[in-house]
Write an enzyme that holds these catalytic residues in place. Structure first.
Site, PDB file in Angstrom:
ATOM      1  CG  ASN A 149      -0.254  -0.270   2.572  1.00 22.80           C
ATOM      2  OD1 ASN A 149       0.410  -1.059   2.804  1.00 22.80           O
ATOM      3  ND2 ASN A 149      -0.450   0.933   3.306  1.00 22.80           N
ATOM      4  CB  CYS A 323      -3.481   2.790   9.125  1.00 25.34           C
ATOM      5  SG  CYS A 323      -4.839   2.339   8.172  1.00 25.34           S
TER       6      CYS A 323
END
Length: 383
Positions: A149, A323
């Site tokens: 990611n 995140c």
């Protein structure tokens, strides 16, 4: 505004909203209820399961609807590890998302498991021979993400899964970033479990999918009424399931052609930035990477300052995983790939949906060059 943070989330597709709306209004029934309203909801849920199964080339019964990629990863890892382990050893990679790292940490702290973390090379690739050497008679499960990611590196999932299958080890892959852009036939990939997040595909946040191969037993993470064939209790989010299924179907429609176009655009953007910013470093594998993601480091500069300048120029991007946003710690992914801590804090990630245009990415590349120039100017003046 040019939105280039699709790896964090994507806008909800119109067809997804249209598919969900009837289930949020007139079709609001509980799919476990034995009356017309409940049966209509059950039928919609079954149809969504069939649609996902068609895209993954699996049986509908092998599809579990979840609240997102994080829950899918938790159910796969904790569920498989705790159901019937042949041993308490798990293998993973150094590039995994926190939604894999943290469940493994939980298994270590509370259930006596131990993990072997496979190193990666400078491009973020896992060595198949290293995986084979790490497997033992005690290994129950291996989890390696399909595409990273942060830097976009794509792993040879079929090859890695094949090594595990030959040794009797279950294999899970986090396919959250890969689902819109890479082959997703679970039979060809040879995986036992695969996680997908709806909001990376154009569905609302809070929807996801876990593929679980038939006969793979899992201990539920959520206990209750036994929904989802006993694997995930709780009244099903029918609208969310329909939204995730609709988004997956839409994302997979013509995905190969879209990936080819996006790859060409990605390479042009990359070349523009590397030519226009002396000292810029492309992170991740130069070729085996997601078609819709380009990531750079700018040694000696503040990555956050570059992001702020980009936003002033009308380009929205990120420094890496959403995140970890706001953290002062350097990216664990970049450190694992051999970058030093100072360089790892200068990261810039550009990621986009298939709706992006060539003009958008050309403008974005020019904006990156300008933004870095603006940040460097006062920095150079202080030297």
């Amino acid at each position: 505004m040019i939105y280039l943070d699709a790896a964090a989330t994507t806008p909800v597709r119109r067809e997804v909203l249209e598919a969900m709306w009837p289930l949020l209004t007139g079709g609001f029934g509980n799919p476990s209820s034995h009356h017309a309203v409940g049966e209509a909801a059950a039928a919609a849920l079954a149809s969504a399961r069939e649609a996902v199964a068609a895209e993954l080339n699996c049986r509908p019964a092998e599809v579990v609807f979840t609240s997102g990629g994080t829950e899918a990863n938790n159910l796969a890892l904790k569920g498989i590890a705790l159901a019937a382990p042949r041993g308490r050893h798990i293998v993973t990679s150094a590039l995994e998302h926190a939604a894999v790292r943290e469940p493994l940490s939980y298994l270590e702290r509370f259930h006596g498991f131990r993990s072997t973390v496979l190193p990666v090379d400078g491009a973020g690739k896992v060595d198949p021979e290293g995986l084979a050497a790490a497997l033992t008679a005690e290994t129950t499960l291996c989890s390696v993400m399909y595409a990273n990611n942060e830097v976009g590196t794509v792993q040879d999932i079929a090859g890695l899964a094949g090594i595990c299958r030959s040794r009797g080890v279950y294999f899970h892959t986090d396919a959250v970033q890969a689902a819109a852009w890479l082959p997703l036939d679970v039979q060809a990939l040879g995986v036992d479990a695969l996680s997908i997040s709806g909001h990376k595909l154009g569905a609302p946040k809070g929807s996801g999918v876990l593929y679980l191969r038939r006969r793979v037993q899992v201990e539920p993470v959520i206990h209750g009424g036994g929904q989802e064939r006993g694997r995930r209790s709780g009244t099903e989010n029918v609208a969310g399931a329909v939204g995730a299924a609709t988004a997956l179907t839409a994302a997979r429609r013509g995905w190969a052609a879209a990936a080819e176009v996006s790859t060409a655009l990605r390479d042009r953007l990359t070349a523009h930035v590397l030519a226009g910013v002396p000292g810029a470093v492309l992170t991740g594998h130069p070729g085996r990477r997601l078609p819709n993601l380009a990531s750079f480091c700018f040694p000696g500069l503040s990555g956050e300052s570059v992001l702020l300048e980009l936003e002033r120029l009308g380009v929205v991007a990120s420094s890496g995983s959403a995140c970890a946003a706001g953290s002062d710690e350097p990216s664990a992914v970049l450190l694992a790939m051999g970058l030093d801590a100072d360089t790892a804090t200068t990261a810039l990630r550009l990621s986009w949906t298939s709706e992006v245009t060539a003009a958008d990415l050309e403008a974005a590349a020019a904006a990156v060059v300008e933004a870095v120039g603006r940040v460097r100017a006062p920095h150079a003046a202080r030297l």
